[in-house]
Scaffold this active site. Sequence first.
Site, PDB file in Angstrom:
ATOM      1  CG  HIS A   1     -12.725 -26.969  22.404  1.00 19.15           C
ATOM      2  ND1 HIS A   1     -13.951 -27.546  22.110  1.00 19.15           N
ATOM      3  CD2 HIS A   1     -12.811 -25.678  21.999  1.00 19.15           C
ATOM      4  CE1 HIS A   1     -14.742 -26.652  21.554  1.00 19.15           C
ATOM      5  NE2 HIS A   1     -14.079 -25.502  21.486  1.00 19.15           N
TER       6      HIS A   1
ATOM      7  CG  HIS B   1     -11.900 -21.223  23.096  1.00 18.44           C
ATOM      8  ND1 HIS B   1     -11.821 -20.941  21.756  1.00 18.44           N
ATOM      9  CD2 HIS B   1     -12.985 -22.020  23.263  1.00 18.44           C
ATOM     10  CE1 HIS B   1     -12.819 -21.541  21.135  1.00 18.44           C
ATOM     11  NE2 HIS B   1     -13.533 -22.200  22.021  1.00 18.44           N
TER      12      HIS B   1
END
Length: 135
Positions: free
Chosen positions: A98, A100
């Site tokens: 992922h 941010h």
Amino acid sequence: MCVFCKIIQGEIPSYKVYEDDKVLAILDISQATIGHTLVMPKTHHETIFDLDDETISHLYKVVRKISSSYQEKLNGMVGLNLLNNNKEKAGQTVPHYHVHIIPRYDDDNLKDIEFTNNSKDVDFNELIKTIKING
């Protein structure tokens, strides 16, 4: 099943910023700043080393799309950080790739990233022989 896979499957509620057939973007439940968002592939990949070219290309197009939207919509945003940690030593706490998106504000009280010069013992000629990639 990892926590992000459970979110993707709808087993855990989330605040969806963006979703398509390949990517999900949600607000981070621990907002470092207002708008702190996580962008992840819907297929489980632990790190950047596991991602195929098509998935990562699409994911970063979405990251850019969201970032551009935030620049217009988040009042007071003066910059942003993109952060991605791969493996535990680098600070990865959820084993699902992922990115941010962390909007920055003048008064956000986040520490700026500092780069320390650790190059005094580096032989750049030897290092480049080891890591250079011919394209």
